[in-house]
Design an enzyme around this catalytic site. Structure first.
Site, PDB file in Angstrom:
ATOM      1  N   ARG A  76     -23.618  66.551 -73.687  1.00  0.00           N
ATOM      2  CA  ARG A  76     -22.625  67.560 -73.290  1.00  0.00           C
ATOM      3  C   ARG A  76     -23.183  68.475 -72.208  1.00  0.00           C
ATOM      4  NH1 ARG A  76     -20.785  68.968 -79.482  1.00  0.00           N
ATOM      5  NH2 ARG A  76     -19.083  67.454 -79.706  1.00  0.00           N
TER       6      ARG A  76
ATOM      7  N   PHE B  68      -7.034  76.061 -81.900  1.00  0.00           N
ATOM      8  CA  PHE B  68      -7.178  74.911 -81.000  1.00  0.00           C
ATOM      9  C   PHE B  68      -6.791  73.580 -81.644  1.00  0.00           C
ATOM     10  CE2 PHE B  68     -11.338  75.678 -83.009  1.00  0.00           C
ATOM     11  CZ  PHE B  68     -11.650  74.427 -83.515  1.00  0.00           C
TER      12      PHE B  68
ATOM     13  N   TYR C 124     -10.056  65.410 -88.293  1.00  0.00           N
ATOM     14  CA  TYR C 124     -10.333  66.817 -87.996  1.00  0.00           C
ATOM     15  C   TYR C 124      -9.738  67.770 -89.043  1.00  0.00           C
ATOM     16  CZ  TYR C 124     -12.498  65.907 -83.435  1.00  0.00           C
ATOM     17  OH  TYR C 124     -13.351  65.511 -82.429  1.00  0.00           O
TER      18      TYR C 124
ATOM     19  N   HIS D  98     -18.023  63.017 -80.066  1.00  0.00           N
ATOM     20  CA  HIS D  98     -18.114  63.553 -81.426  1.00  0.00           C
ATOM     21  C   HIS D  98     -19.323  62.936 -82.129  1.00  0.00           C
ATOM     22  CE1 HIS D  98     -17.036  64.571 -85.576  1.00  0.00           C
ATOM     23  NE2 HIS D  98     -17.358  63.330 -85.874  1.00  0.00           N
TER      24      HIS D  98
ATOM     25  N   THR E 224     -21.598  72.410 -79.282  1.00  0.00           N
ATOM     26  CA  THR E 224     -20.155  72.141 -79.158  1.00  0.00           C
ATOM     27  C   THR E 224     -19.639  72.527 -77.767  1.00  0.00           C
ATOM     28  OG1 THR E 224     -19.916  72.568 -81.517  1.00  0.00           O
ATOM     29  CG2 THR E 224     -17.902  72.607 -80.200  1.00  0.00           C
TER      30      THR E 224
ATOM     31  N   ARG F  52     -26.896  64.443 -83.200  1.00  0.00           N
ATOM     32  CA  ARG F  52     -26.400  65.787 -82.864  1.00  0.00           C
ATOM     33  C   ARG F  52     -27.315  66.445 -81.822  1.00  0.00           C
ATOM     34  NH1 ARG F  52     -21.360  68.015 -84.790  1.00  0.00           N
ATOM     35  NH2 ARG F  52     -22.358  70.049 -85.027  1.00  0.00           N
TER      36      ARG F  52
END
Ligand code: IDP
Ligand code: MG
Length: 150
Positions: free
Chosen positions: A102, A57, A49, A115, A91, A85
């Protein structure tokens, strides 16, 4: 063939959604080219990351990813990055369409289950963090010509 890195994050594994998530990705026609369960340490999480270092965050993101085992997967296929994706969703799960991973299973941005690499360059960088070259396997399936026009 294009490859992407998928991580089923700690919440996905803990909520027993690993199978469901992998089923959705695999049913698209993308092929599993590597897969392992691992418990990520802080060093590895920060490397993965790195682009988010300094954001508010970042600390919570690193502790979340290190909080319990994850499943790392390499998926291969035409447009593997963009296709996965789109199956994953946005996100923030609240903004993700129903029918996405998601959108169907997540409530909050900080617990978004999965991810997927955002670009081909990211995928190549991230795959090297999680897999050695000999762990990623290219192989034929008898159904390949039914999934892709070869
Ligand atoms: P992505 O996973 O959809 O590519 P990124 O912007 O690359 O999204 O962020 C990486 C991860 O960091 C997200 O999946 C999520 O777990 C976490 N994250 C991103 N933005 C926020 C935020 O505003 N608050 C809390 N966590 C966040
Ligand atoms: Mg990202």
């Amino acid at each position: 063939l294009e490859k992407t890195l998928i991580l089923i994050k700690p919440d996905g594994v803990q909520r027993s959604l690993s199978g469901e998530i992998l089923t959705r990705l695999e049913k698209s026609g993308l092929k599993i080219s590597a897969l392992k369960l691992l418990h990520v340490n802080e060093k590895l999480a920060k490397e993965h990351y790195a682009e988010h270092e300094g954001k508010p965050f970042f600390g919570d993101l690193v502790s979340y990813i290190c909080s319990a085992p994850i499943i790392a997967i390499s998926l291969s296929g035409p447009n593997a990055v963009e296709k996965s994706r789109s199956l994953i969703g946005k996100t923030n799960p609240l903004e993700s369409e129903p029918g996405t991973i998601r959108g169907d299973f997540g409530l909050e941005i900080s617990r978004n289950l999965i991810h997927g690499s955002a670009s081909i360059d990211d995928a190549n960088r991230e795959l090297k963090i999680f897999f050695s070259e000999n762990e990623i396997i290219d192989y034929d399936k008898s159904t390949d010509s039914w999934v892709m026009e070869l």
